[in-house]
Design a protein around this motif. Structure first.
Motif, mmCIF file in Angstrom:
data_model
loop_
_atom_site.group_PDB
_atom_site.id
_atom_site.type_symbol
_atom_site.label_atom_id
_atom_site.label_comp_id
_atom_site.label_asym_id
_atom_site.label_seq_id
_atom_site.Cartn_x
_atom_site.Cartn_y
_atom_site.Cartn_z
ATOM 1 N N LEU A 26 39.725 41.433 36.469
ATOM 2 C CA LEU A 26 38.368 40.984 36.750
ATOM 3 C C LEU A 26 38.391 40.070 37.971
ATOM 4 N N GLY A 27 38.007 40.631 39.115
ATOM 5 C CA GLY A 27 37.968 39.840 40.342
ATOM 6 C C GLY A 27 36.885 38.782 40.264
ATOM 7 N N ARG A 28 37.168 37.589 40.800
ATOM 8 C CA ARG A 28 36.221 36.480 40.711
ATOM 9 C C ARG A 28 35.482 36.211 42.008
ATOM 10 N N ALA A 29 35.840 36.906 43.101
ATOM 11 C CA ALA A 29 35.106 36.718 44.355
ATOM 12 C C ALA A 29 33.764 37.441 44.248
ATOM 13 N N LEU A 59 43.340 36.242 27.854
ATOM 14 C CA LEU A 59 42.798 36.099 29.206
ATOM 15 C C LEU A 59 43.781 35.269 30.021
ATOM 16 N N ILE A 60 44.229 35.822 31.150
ATOM 17 C CA ILE A 60 45.212 35.166 32.007
ATOM 18 C C ILE A 60 44.624 34.992 33.404
ATOM 19 N N ALA A 61 44.739 33.783 33.962
ATOM 20 C CA ALA A 61 44.310 33.530 35.344
ATOM 21 C C ALA A 61 45.391 34.035 36.289
ATOM 22 N N ALA A 62 44.976 34.694 37.368
ATOM 23 C CA ALA A 62 45.919 35.267 38.324
ATOM 24 C C ALA A 62 45.290 35.282 39.717
ATOM 25 N N THR A 63 46.045 35.762 40.670
ATOM 26 C CA THR A 63 45.541 36.028 42.011
ATOM 27 C C THR A 63 45.785 37.498 42.287
ATOM 28 N N GLY A 64 44.768 38.190 42.767
ATOM 29 C CA GLY A 64 44.906 39.627 43.006
ATOM 30 C C GLY A 64 44.585 39.996 44.435
ATOM 31 N N GLY A 65 45.057 41.141 44.829
ATOM 32 C CA GLY A 65 44.748 41.687 46.142
ATOM 33 C C GLY A 65 44.331 43.135 46.000
ATOM 34 N N TRP A 66 43.374 43.555 46.808
ATOM 35 C CA TRP A 66 42.876 44.925 46.742
ATOM 36 C C TRP A 66 42.282 45.311 48.095
ATOM 37 N N ARG A 67 42.177 46.608 48.338
ATOM 38 C CA ARG A 67 41.617 47.098 49.599
ATOM 39 C C ARG A 67 40.120 47.309 49.436
ATOM 40 N N ASP A 68 39.345 46.605 50.247
ATOM 41 C CA ASP A 68 37.885 46.746 50.246
ATOM 42 C C ASP A 68 37.546 48.119 50.810
ATOM 43 N N THR A 69 36.875 48.945 50.014
ATOM 44 C CA THR A 69 36.553 50.304 50.449
ATOM 45 C C THR A 69 35.541 50.329 51.577
ATOM 46 N N ALA A 70 34.734 49.291 51.703
ATOM 47 C CA ALA A 70 33.725 49.255 52.766
ATOM 48 C C ALA A 70 34.333 48.877 54.115
ATOM 49 N N THR A 71 35.309 47.961 54.120
ATOM 50 C CA THR A 71 35.857 47.469 55.390
ATOM 51 C C THR A 71 37.284 47.931 55.658
ATOM 52 N N GLY A 72 37.988 48.391 54.629
ATOM 53 C CA GLY A 72 39.378 48.782 54.787
ATOM 54 C C GLY A 72 40.342 47.609 54.805
ATOM 55 N N ARG A 73 39.824 46.395 54.693
ATOM 56 C CA ARG A 73 40.682 45.201 54.704
ATOM 57 C C ARG A 73 41.232 44.918 53.310
ATOM 58 N N THR A 74 42.403 44.258 53.283
ATOM 59 C CA THR A 74 42.963 43.804 52.021
ATOM 60 C C THR A 74 42.376 42.439 51.704
ATOM 61 N N ILE A 75 41.818 42.322 50.536
ATOM 62 C CA ILE A 75 41.158 41.100 50.092
ATOM 63 C C ILE A 75 42.027 40.446 49.018
ATOM 64 N N THR A 76 42.222 39.154 49.108
ATOM 65 C CA THR A 76 42.914 38.398 48.072
ATOM 66 C C THR A 76 41.891 37.495 47.412
ATOM 67 N N GLU A 77 41.924 37.448 46.088
ATOM 68 C CA GLU A 77 40.932 36.653 45.367
ATOM 69 C C GLU A 77 41.469 36.181 44.023
ATOM 70 N N PRO A 78 40.861 35.105 43.499
ATOM 71 C CA PRO A 78 41.200 34.708 42.132
ATOM 72 C C PRO A 78 40.779 35.833 41.181
ATOM 73 N N ARG A 104 27.266 41.913 36.291
ATOM 74 C CA ARG A 104 26.881 40.505 36.347
ATOM 75 C C ARG A 104 27.337 39.837 37.639
ATOM 76 N N PHE A 105 28.527 40.197 38.128
ATOM 77 C CA PHE A 105 29.087 39.499 39.281
ATOM 78 C C PHE A 105 29.164 40.371 40.535
ATOM 79 N N GLY A 106 28.482 41.509 40.531
ATOM 80 C CA GLY A 106 28.362 42.340 41.721
ATOM 81 C C GLY A 106 29.676 42.926 42.227
ATOM 82 N N GLN A 107 30.560 43.290 41.324
ATOM 83 C CA GLN A 107 31.871 43.813 41.722
ATOM 84 C C GLN A 107 31.802 45.301 42.067
ATOM 85 N N GLN A 108 32.595 45.719 43.073
ATOM 86 C CA GLN A 108 32.692 47.146 43.412
ATOM 87 C C GLN A 108 33.327 47.924 42.264
#
Length: 122
Positions: A26-29, A59-78, A104-108
């Motif tokens: 669950l991305g938090r950005a 539930l575990i807090a972490a940091t994740g990274g993923w490729r934004d399909t709209a921009t092609g950039r790698t995003i890092t987020e809580p 609720r949080f507008g996630q892709q």
């Protein structure tokens, strides 16, 4: 005799698991800006996660990274990793939680990983 033993072994391996472990990432950005804060997480857990998954979850807090399909950039987020053990084939409650988080949080998307559980004991 050996062929019978091999057949029995293959049959045992083919038996589907009674339970699976599902992990939701669950991305938090928030796409419009900001981050899902602790209070919003607590509210979501209380009114959505606990309601859909009353048998329990982790539930575990972490940091994740993923490729934004709209921009092609790698995003890092809580990120939060929600881990649930549930009967195989009963995905409805987990899917409801994933859909609610995305809406609720507008996630892709919400990443879901499902693994068979070979030994479940309490």
């Amino acid at each position: 005799m050996r062929a019978l033993a091999v057949a029995a072994l293959l049959a045992a391996c083919a038996t589907p698991p009674s339970h699976v472990q599902t992990m939701l990432y669950l991305g938090r950005a928030i796409p419009t800006g900001g981050v899902v804060d602790e209070r919003a997480v607590e509210t979501f857990v209380a009114d959505t996660v606990a309601r859909h998954l009353p048998a329990g979850f982790t539930l575990i807090a972490a940091t994740g990274g993923w490729r934004d399909t709209a921009t092609g950039r790698t995003i890092t987020e809580p990120t939060l990793v929600l881990i649930v053990l549930h009967p195989a084939g009963e995905r409805g409650p987990v899917e409801a939680v994933a859909a609610a988080w995305a809406e609720r949080f507008g996630q892709q998307a919400v990443l879901r990983v499902e693994l068979p559980v070979s030994d479940l004991r309490f």
